[in-house]
Design a protein around this motif. Structure first.
Motif, PDB file in Angstrom:
ATOM      1  N   ILE A  47     -19.183  22.246  43.278  1.00 24.60           N
ATOM      2  CA  ILE A  47     -19.279  23.024  42.040  1.00 24.60           C
ATOM      3  C   ILE A  47     -18.145  22.682  41.081  1.00 24.60           C
ATOM      4  O   ILE A  47     -18.346  22.508  39.881  1.00 24.60           O
ATOM      5  N   ASN A  48     -16.933  22.546  41.604  1.00 26.06           N
ATOM      6  CA  ASN A  48     -15.752  22.376  40.747  1.00 26.06           C
ATOM      7  C   ASN A  48     -15.412  20.900  40.523  1.00 26.06           C
ATOM      8  O   ASN A  48     -14.343  20.432  40.900  1.00 26.06           O
ATOM      9  N   ILE A  94     -27.546  21.473  47.529  1.00 25.17           N
ATOM     10  CA  ILE A  94     -26.676  22.297  48.370  1.00 25.17           C
ATOM     11  C   ILE A  94     -25.288  22.222  47.751  1.00 25.17           C
ATOM     12  O   ILE A  94     -24.724  21.138  47.603  1.00 25.17           O
ATOM     13  N   TYR A  95     -24.759  23.378  47.365  1.00 28.35           N
ATOM     14  CA  TYR A  95     -23.448  23.393  46.714  1.00 28.35           C
ATOM     15  C   TYR A  95     -22.310  23.425  47.733  1.00 28.35           C
ATOM     16  O   TYR A  95     -22.382  24.115  48.751  1.00 28.35           O
ATOM     17  N   LEU A  96     -21.265  22.671  47.416  1.00 30.34           N
ATOM     18  CA  LEU A  96     -19.996  22.747  48.130  1.00 30.34           C
ATOM     19  C   LEU A  96     -19.027  23.481  47.215  1.00 30.34           C
ATOM     20  O   LEU A  96     -18.947  23.165  46.028  1.00 30.34           O
ATOM     21  N   THR A  97     -18.314  24.457  47.737  1.00 27.34           N
ATOM     22  CA  THR A  97     -17.413  25.196  46.851  1.00 27.34           C
ATOM     23  C   THR A  97     -16.231  25.786  47.596  1.00 27.34           C
ATOM     24  O   THR A  97     -16.353  26.250  48.725  1.00 27.34           O
ATOM     25  N   ALA A 103     -24.547  29.561  39.530  1.00 24.53           N
ATOM     26  CA  ALA A 103     -25.226  28.616  40.419  1.00 24.53           C
ATOM     27  C   ALA A 103     -26.639  29.073  40.759  1.00 24.53           C
ATOM     28  O   ALA A 103     -27.544  28.244  40.929  1.00 24.53           O
ATOM     29  N   LYS A 104     -26.854  30.385  40.846  1.00 25.18           N
ATOM     30  CA  LYS A 104     -28.186  30.907  41.178  1.00 25.18           C
ATOM     31  C   LYS A 104     -29.247  30.452  40.190  1.00 25.18           C
ATOM     32  O   LYS A 104     -30.415  30.312  40.544  1.00 25.18           O
ATOM     33  N   GLU A 105     -28.835  30.230  38.944  1.00 32.20           N
ATOM     34  CA  GLU A 105     -29.784  29.812  37.915  1.00 32.20           C
ATOM     35  C   GLU A 105     -30.407  28.447  38.227  1.00 32.20           C
ATOM     36  O   GLU A 105     -31.462  28.106  37.696  1.00 32.20           O
ATOM     37  N   THR A 106     -29.759  27.669  39.073  1.00 31.89           N
ATOM     38  CA  THR A 106     -30.275  26.344  39.428  1.00 31.89           C
ATOM     39  C   THR A 106     -31.107  26.392  40.715  1.00 31.89           C
ATOM     40  O   THR A 106     -31.567  25.352  41.180  1.00 31.89           O
TER      41      THR A 106
END
Length: 247
Positions: free
Chosen positions: A57-58, A81-84, A95-98
């Motif tokens: 994400i960042n 799949i996000y890493l954060t 992030a939920k919007e994606t």
């Protein structure tokens, strides 16, 4: 989808990215590339679209991970799949919007990575099966009077209700803890609560549903099931005590 799942890693910390790549190879997946910037990820996807996108994400650069996913989704339908390292509500709500398939919080273990990818593959398979398979149109769990059938990979596994200890929320997933095994479902705890037989189960906290018959100890602020101390809210403790009196 090819036999070997292709995964693109978008991570600007190269030590972390290299470690993820090694773990993915050990798990039998194909890494199509490691890129540190969202802009590079979009270029990579044009030439070699992966099956799954592992996306920090960042990210540094003009696009963060969420903006990268939004740009990607204009032309491609690739599971994210996000890493954060920052799982606060602001980032999570953006992030939920994606519509991501999962979140992995840093630092994470190899098992966390493996489970997130397996869940994603299961969801992809279910989407594909929906076109021809009526069974796949149902939810990830079938609740009967004495058991639950949960989807595990490409089959349904029977879990006896008497063997279930408790169920724990993990954002948009929930994890069933039984006497013998754990099962991770693509279902929120709220959805699961609606489906479970009320005579056996009670939600005692925003993150937990328990099997009442498995309680070993009731304390002021928690109950004990197995070796797990589970928090209980004051209002729901009254409901639990009332239920125990009627059993």
């Amino acid at each position: 989808m090819s036999e070997k799942i292709k995964i693109l890693i978008v991570e600007d910390e190269m030590i972390i990215a290299a470690n993820i790549s090694l773990q993915l190879n050990e798990l039998g997946y194909e890494v199509t590339g490691i890129v540190p910037r969202g802009e590079e990820a979009l270029m990579h996807i044009k030439s070699e679209a992966p099956d799954i996108l592992l996306l920090d994400i960042n990210l540094k650069g003009n696009l963060d991970g969420i903006e990268t996913a939004l740009e990607m989704q204009k032309n491609h339908d690739i599971p994210v799949i996000y890493l954060t390292a920052n799982a606060d509500d602001v980032h999570f709500n953006r992030a939920k919007e994606t519509h991501p398939y999962g979140f992995i919080a840093k630092p994470f273990k190899k098992l966390d990575l493996q489970r997130a990818i397996e869940l994603t593959i299961t969801q992809i398979s279910c989407k594909d099966d929906n076109k021809t398979d009526v069974e796949s149109q149902n939810t990830e769990a079938f609740i009967l009077s004495d058991c639950i059938f949960v989807r595990h990979l490409n089959s349904m596994v029977k879990v006896n209700i008497i063997d279930i200890l408790y169920i724990e929320a993990e954002r948009n997933y929930c994890r069933i803890f039984s006497n013998n095994k754990e099962y991770l479902l693509v279902m929120t705890l709220k959805e699961m609560d609606k489906k479970l037989p009320a005579r056996h189960f009670l939600r005692i906290h925003r993150s937990y549903i328990i099997n009442i018959s498995q309680i070993k100890e009731i304390s002021t602020s928690h109950i004990v099931i197995g070796r797990k101390a589970i928090p209980i809210s004051k209002s729901l403790k009254k409901e639990l005590l009332k239920r125990l009196q009627t059993i």
